[in-house]
Scaffold this motif. Structure first.
Motif, mmCIF file in Angstrom:
data_model
loop_
_atom_site.group_PDB
_atom_site.id
_atom_site.type_symbol
_atom_site.label_atom_id
_atom_site.label_comp_id
_atom_site.label_asym_id
_atom_site.label_seq_id
_atom_site.Cartn_x
_atom_site.Cartn_y
_atom_site.Cartn_z
ATOM 1 N N GLU A 209 0.800 -1.216 0.000
ATOM 2 C CA GLU A 209 0.000 0.000 0.000
ATOM 3 C C GLU A 209 0.837 1.272 0.000
ATOM 4 N N ARG A 210 2.141 1.155 0.324
ATOM 5 C CA ARG A 210 3.011 2.336 0.409
ATOM 6 C C ARG A 210 4.338 2.024 -0.279
ATOM 7 N N VAL A 211 4.724 2.879 -1.215
ATOM 8 C CA VAL A 211 5.911 2.628 -2.039
ATOM 9 C C VAL A 211 6.821 3.848 -2.042
ATOM 10 N N PHE A 212 8.115 3.604 -1.985
ATOM 11 C CA PHE A 212 9.152 4.638 -2.088
ATOM 12 C C PHE A 212 9.816 4.473 -3.455
ATOM 13 N N LEU A 213 9.960 5.581 -4.187
ATOM 14 C CA LEU A 213 10.486 5.547 -5.541
ATOM 15 C C LEU A 213 11.921 6.051 -5.587
ATOM 16 N N MET A 214 12.812 5.290 -6.227
ATOM 17 C CA MET A 214 14.194 5.710 -6.443
ATOM 18 C C MET A 214 14.540 5.531 -7.913
ATOM 19 N N GLY A 215 15.357 6.439 -8.441
ATOM 20 C CA GLY A 215 15.753 6.305 -9.827
ATOM 21 C C GLY A 215 17.007 7.083 -10.150
ATOM 22 N N ALA A 216 17.680 6.670 -11.216
ATOM 23 C CA ALA A 216 18.838 7.412 -11.711
ATOM 24 C C ALA A 216 18.362 8.727 -12.322
ATOM 25 N N TYR A 249 25.877 6.128 -8.135
ATOM 26 C CA TYR A 249 25.645 6.484 -6.723
ATOM 27 C C TYR A 249 25.863 5.262 -5.826
ATOM 28 N N ASP A 250 26.491 5.472 -4.647
ATOM 29 C CA ASP A 250 26.802 4.325 -3.785
ATOM 30 C C ASP A 250 26.442 4.546 -2.322
ATOM 31 N N GLU A 251 25.549 5.498 -2.030
ATOM 32 C CA GLU A 251 25.160 5.770 -0.646
ATOM 33 C C GLU A 251 23.701 5.374 -0.404
ATOM 34 N N GLY A 266 7.333 -1.183 -0.085
ATOM 35 C CA GLY A 266 8.023 -1.546 -1.313
ATOM 36 C C GLY A 266 8.854 -0.398 -1.832
ATOM 37 N N VAL A 267 9.860 -0.725 -2.642
ATOM 38 C CA VAL A 267 10.738 0.263 -3.255
ATOM 39 C C VAL A 267 10.841 -0.028 -4.745
ATOM 40 N N VAL A 268 10.671 1.009 -5.553
ATOM 41 C CA VAL A 268 10.933 0.904 -6.983
ATOM 42 C C VAL A 268 12.343 1.407 -7.236
ATOM 43 N N GLY A 269 13.156 0.613 -7.926
ATOM 44 C CA GLY A 269 14.515 1.009 -8.251
ATOM 45 C C GLY A 269 14.703 1.164 -9.741
ATOM 46 N N GLY A 270 14.773 2.405 -10.218
ATOM 47 C CA GLY A 270 14.969 2.668 -11.641
ATOM 48 C C GLY A 270 16.430 2.886 -11.963
ATOM 49 N N PHE A 271 17.198 1.776 -11.991
ATOM 50 C CA PHE A 271 18.644 1.855 -12.198
ATOM 51 C C PHE A 271 19.093 0.826 -13.233
ATOM 52 N N THR A 272 20.223 1.131 -13.861
ATOM 53 C CA THR A 272 20.818 0.210 -14.811
ATOM 54 C C THR A 272 22.158 -0.278 -14.273
ATOM 55 N N VAL A 273 22.932 -0.899 -15.125
ATOM 56 C CA VAL A 273 24.073 -1.681 -14.672
ATOM 57 C C VAL A 273 25.136 -0.859 -13.944
ATOM 58 N N ALA A 274 25.292 0.421 -14.257
ATOM 59 C CA ALA A 274 26.327 1.226 -13.614
ATOM 60 C C ALA A 274 26.025 1.495 -12.148
ATOM 61 N N ASN A 278 25.429 -1.312 -6.425
ATOM 62 C CA ASN A 278 25.369 -0.577 -5.167
ATOM 63 C C ASN A 278 23.957 -0.609 -4.583
ATOM 64 N N PHE A 279 22.970 -0.493 -5.443
ATOM 65 C CA PHE A 279 21.579 -0.552 -5.000
ATOM 66 C C PHE A 279 21.270 -1.915 -4.373
ATOM 67 N N LEU A 280 21.713 -2.984 -5.019
ATOM 68 C CA LEU A 280 21.449 -4.336 -4.522
ATOM 69 C C LEU A 280 22.103 -4.583 -3.178
ATOM 70 N N THR A 281 23.332 -4.117 -3.040
ATOM 71 C CA THR A 281 24.064 -4.327 -1.792
ATOM 72 C C THR A 281 23.309 -3.722 -0.615
ATOM 73 N N ALA A 282 22.788 -2.528 -0.810
ATOM 74 C CA ALA A 282 22.031 -1.882 0.261
ATOM 75 C C ALA A 282 20.678 -2.556 0.469
ATOM 76 N N ALA A 283 20.010 -2.952 -0.627
ATOM 77 C CA ALA A 283 18.667 -3.531 -0.525
ATOM 78 C C ALA A 283 18.646 -4.776 0.350
ATOM 79 N N ALA A 284 19.736 -5.529 0.344
ATOM 80 C CA ALA A 284 19.784 -6.780 1.102
ATOM 81 C C ALA A 284 19.671 -6.564 2.606
#
Length: 463
Positions: A209-216, A249-251, A266-274, A278-284
């Motif tokens: 019901e509640r989502v946080f959006l992140m993107g490049a 970005y790595d923070e 939930g979190v939406v992650g709008g990122f590509t390979v570069a 870093n996003f995955l490491t934090a998400a865990a």
């Protein structure tokens, strides 16, 4: 935590890098999809007798680190043309010219290697249009290259031919007034279709019901975030935060902490390979669900290895379900559509290229199919007539089934169905043809083509 890693990993590599190392979409606009009228012109290739030569400039990266992206796009196109001409797909193609005889029509394909460079793509397109006098252009794995071709060749020169962009996936190619054009078409699915399909599933089929959006902070990330936001809010999901960050970005710990403090589920992650690693490491490290979509074999290979290490003996279909890994949207994969056209496509593609059709291939198959249909519907091989014939066309033969793609008259983007599937271990049947340890399951849901693209009122392109 595993669910966060998997969803972001599969969806995040829906893009790649440009020749100078910056990100751009390469793996791929919704609401009601229509937002206005779209005239369906289902045309039969037997409508008019056609004869002559159709000369198409095919521009893709055929060498370098991203050769696979360009070649799968070419292989899909060649398979579509083979299906329509009742021939075997061309194999072993390189820079140069190949011909396919089709009754009274000759298909002359001029292949050029863009090396994933926007500069080179621009030069190639200029030469093909001016010196080689092609009747149509097809290609552009990089959205930067596609945009450059449109800006410098299609929209600024007296070139009266169609340009079929793809698999370049930036939504803006067919939704921005700066690049959309009566001569610019795209059969391939785009990033907004990914996001809008994923958002619809999250809103309707999950308890989030509640989502946080992140993107490049460039076109890819903003397209993902904007389209998820629109669909989620329309369906009653609250957006509790929105952040854009530079590429690389790595923070992310700080951002995930903000998401947790905002009570995001939930979190939406709008990122590509570069940026994705870093996003995955934090998400865990955080108990939130991250959404995305299936990408190409390359990305699934990396993700599959990660999941094998994390799950160990639980690396099974049920183990991934129990760990809340997925489901995810997919533009196309070989096992998502059960129809005679797709069966023939899979058979001819695997026989010719030793791989199953991948993410880009249904769109590029359909690109070739639409060119062929336009020639036989108009009875002409001239570019200006092909433009007229493809405008509003319902493409008869596609891997998503008969009449599976429709070019919207208001922006020449083809709408098509998207599917939703879980990741499962790759089966023995496909292990020799799919180089990843995970594959999409059978579809658990389908998003109708009238719900997948940006409606007329959601863009500043109106043809």
């Amino acid at each position: 935590m595993l669910g966060a890693i998997a969803a972001a990993g599969i969806g995040g590599a829906a893009g790649c890098t440009t020749g100078n190392g910056t990100e751009t979409e390469t793996d791929g606009d919704g609401g009601d999809g229509g937002g206005g009228s779209t005239t369906s012109q289902t045309t039969s290739q037997a409508d008019v007798s056609a004869s002559g030569t159709v000369k198409i400039g095919v521009m893709q990266p055929m060498s370098g680190d991203l050769q696979y992206y360009g070649m799968q796009a070419i292989w899909g196109f060649l398979s579509g043309l083979a299906y329509k001409t009742d021939t075997d797909p061309l194999t072993g193609v390189s820079e140069g010219t190949e011909t396919i005889e089709d009754g009274d029509v000759t298909w002359e394909l001029v292949f050029r290697d863009t090396e994933f460079s926007a500069d080179k793509a621009q030069t190639i397109a200029t030469n093909l249009a001016q010196d080689d006098e092609v009747d149509a252009l097809f290609g552009g794995t990089s959205s930067a290259a596609a945009g450059r071709i449109i800006d410098t060749v299609i929209n600024t020169q007296e070139v009266d031919i169609p340009y079929m962009a793809g698999p370049a996936a930036s939504a803006s190619i067919t939704s921005s007034s700066k690049t959309c054009s009566p001569q610019v078409f795209r059969a391939n699915e785009n990033t907004a279709m990914d996001a809008r399909s994923g958002g619809k599933y999250v809103a309707e089929e999950t308890d989030v019901e509640r989502v946080f959006l992140m993107g490049a902070d460039y076109s890819f990330g903003r397209a993902v975030v904007q389209n998820y936001k629109e669909v989620l809010e329309t369906n009653g999901v609250e957006i509790v935060g929105e952040r854009f960050v530079p590429q690389g970005y790595d923070e992310f710990d700080g951002l995930f902490q903000q998401a947790v403090e905002a009570d995001a589920q939930g979190v939406v992650g709008g990122f590509t390979v570069a940026t994705l690693p870093n996003f995955l490491t934090a998400a865990a490290n955080y108990d939130v669900r991250v959404f995305g979509g299936f990408a190409t074999e390359i990305t699934n290979s990396v993700l599959g290895g990660l999941l094998e290490n994390l799950l160990g003996d639980d690396f099974t279909a049920q183990g991934m379900r129990d760990a809340e890994i997925g489901p995810f949207t997919t533009r196309y994969h070989w096992n998502q559509y059960d129809n005679d056209i797709n069966s023939s496509f899979v058979d001819m593609y695997t026989s010719a290229y030793g791989k199953v059709p991948d993410l880009f291939t249904s769109g590029t198959f359909t690109a070739a199919s639409s060119f062929h249909q336009a020639v036989h519907a108009s009875g002409s091989t001239d570019g200006v007539d092909l433009v007229d014939a493809m405008t509003g066309m319902t493409v008869t033969d596609t891997p998503k089934g008969e009449d599976g793609y429709v070019f919207q008259e208001y922006n020449n983007q083809a709408r098509s169905e998207m599917t939703v599937a879980y990741p499962v271990p790759t089966t023995d049947e496909w292990s020799d043809l799919w180089g990843a340890s995970i594959q999409p399951s059978d579809p658990v849901s389908r998003v109708d083509k009238d719900q997948t693209t940006i409606p007329r009122g959601g863009m500043d392109c109106s043809l």
